[in-house]
Write an enzyme that holds these catalytic residues in place. Structure first.
Site, PDB file in Angstrom:
ATOM      1  N   LYS A   1      -4.214  15.579  -8.244  1.00 61.86           N
ATOM      2  CA  LYS A   1      -3.410  15.193  -9.441  1.00 61.86           C
ATOM      3  C   LYS A   1      -2.551  16.631  -9.755  1.00 61.86           C
ATOM      4  O   LYS A   1      -1.161  16.418 -10.424  1.00 61.86           O
ATOM      5  CB  LYS A   1      -4.145  14.970 -10.565  1.00 61.86           C
ATOM      6  CG  LYS A   1      -4.995  13.469 -10.625  1.00 61.86           C
ATOM      7  CD  LYS A   1      -3.740  12.404 -10.479  1.00 61.86           C
ATOM      8  CE  LYS A   1      -4.094  11.098 -10.536  1.00 61.86           C
ATOM      9  NZ  LYS A   1      -3.141   9.927 -10.291  1.00 61.86           N
TER      10      LYS A   1
ATOM     11  N   TYR B   1      -9.790  14.840  -6.324  1.00 62.83           N
ATOM     12  CA  TYR B   1      -9.058  14.121  -7.249  1.00 62.83           C
ATOM     13  C   TYR B   1      -8.234  14.943  -8.185  1.00 62.83           C
ATOM     14  O   TYR B   1      -7.157  14.891  -8.280  1.00 62.83           O
ATOM     15  CB  TYR B   1      -9.993  13.332  -8.268  1.00 62.83           C
ATOM     16  CG  TYR B   1      -9.210  12.379  -9.665  1.00 62.83           C
ATOM     17  CD1 TYR B   1      -8.335  11.227  -9.006  1.00 62.83           C
ATOM     18  CD2 TYR B   1      -9.361  12.722 -10.731  1.00 62.83           C
ATOM     19  CE1 TYR B   1      -7.750  10.676 -10.181  1.00 62.83           C
ATOM     20  CE2 TYR B   1      -8.460  12.215 -11.854  1.00 62.83           C
ATOM     21  CZ  TYR B   1      -7.760  10.958 -11.374  1.00 62.83           C
ATOM     22  OH  TYR B   1      -7.198  10.354 -12.453  1.00 62.83           O
TER      23      TYR B   1
ATOM     24  N   SER C   1      -3.277  13.058 -14.566  1.00 63.93           N
ATOM     25  CA  SER C   1      -4.489  13.025 -15.286  1.00 63.93           C
ATOM     26  C   SER C   1      -4.780  14.366 -15.860  1.00 63.93           C
ATOM     27  O   SER C   1      -4.373  15.496 -15.405  1.00 63.93           O
ATOM     28  CB  SER C   1      -5.496  12.537 -14.303  1.00 63.93           C
ATOM     29  OG  SER C   1      -6.816  12.930 -14.687  1.00 63.93           O
TER      30      SER C   1
ATOM     31  N   ASP D   1       0.803  -1.201  -0.008  1.00 65.57           N
ATOM     32  CA  ASP D   1      -0.124   0.088   0.023  1.00 65.57           C
ATOM     33  C   ASP D   1       0.794   1.227  -0.167  1.00 65.57           C
ATOM     34  O   ASP D   1       1.802   1.406   0.890  1.00 65.57           O
ATOM     35  CB  ASP D   1      -0.954  -0.013   1.243  1.00 65.57           C
ATOM     36  CG  ASP D   1      -1.789   1.272   1.260  1.00 65.57           C
ATOM     37  OD1 ASP D   1      -1.598   2.215   0.632  1.00 65.57           O
ATOM     38  OD2 ASP D   1      -2.647   1.331   2.171  1.00 65.57           O
ATOM     39  N   VAL D   2       0.991   2.076  -1.022  1.00 60.25           N
ATOM     40  CA  VAL D   2       1.709   3.289  -1.289  1.00 60.25           C
ATOM     41  C   VAL D   2       1.800   4.196  -0.269  1.00 60.25           C
ATOM     42  O   VAL D   2       2.344   5.073  -0.189  1.00 60.25           O
ATOM     43  CB  VAL D   2       1.668   3.677  -2.668  1.00 60.25           C
ATOM     44  CG1 VAL D   2       2.500   2.665  -3.812  1.00 60.25           C
ATOM     45  CG2 VAL D   2       0.655   4.233  -2.993  1.00 60.25           C
TER      46      VAL D   2
ATOM     47  N   ASN E   1       2.242   4.906 -10.511  1.00 63.02           N
ATOM     48  CA  ASN E   1       0.961   4.645 -11.049  1.00 63.02           C
ATOM     49  C   ASN E   1      -0.200   4.527 -10.219  1.00 63.02           C
ATOM     50  O   ASN E   1      -1.389   4.949 -10.434  1.00 63.02           O
ATOM     51  CB  ASN E   1       0.748   3.694 -12.170  1.00 63.02           C
ATOM     52  CG  ASN E   1      -0.283   3.380 -12.803  1.00 63.02           C
ATOM     53  OD1 ASN E   1      -0.938   4.151 -13.670  1.00 63.02           O
ATOM     54  ND2 ASN E   1      -1.089   2.285 -12.384  1.00 63.02           N
TER      55      ASN E   1
END
Length: 284
Positions: free
Chosen positions: A171, A167, A154, A74-75, A101
């Site tokens: 990003k 989100y 993204s 889990d990053v 990613n």
């Protein structure tokens, strides 16, 4: 005359997070097929093992030392990231590249209805996860004589995406992180870039019905009038990991069929019927 360089990733050790599905799996496939030694990670062991089994023949066909192995991680967990990096270097020696990613979105609702815990979860997954990878891989790449770190952003990091909550913020944060890291580590020949995919046929985007207004809004705002494939993104990532891009750092590159030239998608038809127009605009 062009200087002689290694234009490939053969024999190079590269970590790909979120490597069990979608764009991450496509990146791993592209790298393994060229003879790279790839460590993929994710939170679901079954998906990782399935991807390794599927890509192992590509490594064998490469005939140039290609290998792939899975690590469950889990990053957002610093201890797990340390174990991931240790596992990759113990298995393959030096570390030459990273594809950050792992990421994702959250609840699609306007900001005044966002839950704090959900907002933070998305920020942690995208921004904190990428930062932890930078923190624990940069020394390894410096020791290897340099390297390349590619983060997945993204078009939401560039274009407004109403109702996407954390989100878009996350990003944009990933992109800022890459620019600053590029400035900090350029002297030691470690490069940092980000990639902005547009609408791409991943498992998540596959949940958008092809006959919906949302899908139509993506196509209408894409000059090339289509949808990208994970392999399209993987090709750009591969370029950024190789010596062909040795003089490119601190950049954010779109792979979106031109979508970044127009505007983001319109999810109103998904959200408004559930919440109502007044609630959507905080008029209730």
């Amino acid at each position: 005359m062009f200087a002689q360089r290694n234009h490939g990733v053969t024999e190079r050790s590269i970590i790909v997070t979120g490597g069990g599905t979608g764009i991450g799996a496509a990146c791993a496939a592209r790298l393994v097929a060229e003879g790279a030694k790839v460590t993929i990670c994710g939170r679901t062991e079954a998906k990782l093992v399935e991807t390794v089994d599927r890509l192992a023949p590509l490594a064998a066909e490469a005939g140039s030392g290609g290998e792939i192995r899975p690590v469950v991680a889990d990053v957002t967990d610093e201890a797990a990231v340390i174990r991931l990096v240790d596992a990759a270097t113990e298995a393959f020696g030096d570390l030459h590249g990273v594809v950050a990613n792992a990421g994702g979105g959250g609840a699609i609702v306007p900001f005044h209805l966002q839950e704090v815990d959900e907002f933070l979860r998305v920020l942690h997954l995208n921004v904190l996860g990428t930062m932890l990878l930078v923190k624990h891989t940069v020394r390894r790449m410096v020791a290897a004589g340099g390297g390349s770190f590619v983060a997945m952003s993204s078009i939401a990091g560039q274009l407004t995406h109403p109702y996407f909550g954390a989100y878009t913020v996350a990003k944009a944060g990933v992109e800022a992180l890459m620019r600053n890291a590029a400035d900090e580590y350029g002297e030691v020949q470690v490069r940092f870039n980000a990639v902005r995919p547009g609408f791409t046929t991943t498992e998540i985007m596959g949940l958008i019905p092809r006959d919906s207004e949302v899908y139509a809004s993506y196509i209408a705002n894409t000059p090339m009038a289509g949808v990208g494939e994970p392999d399209d993104v993987a090709e750009l990532v591969r370029f950024l990991l190789g010596d062909e891009s040795r003089w490119i750092t601190g950049q954010v590159l779109n792979v979106d069929g031109g979508h970044g030239l127009r505007r983001g998608p319109d999810f109103s038809s998904f959200v408004e019927p559930v919440l109502g127009r007044d609630t959507l605009l905080a008029r209730d």
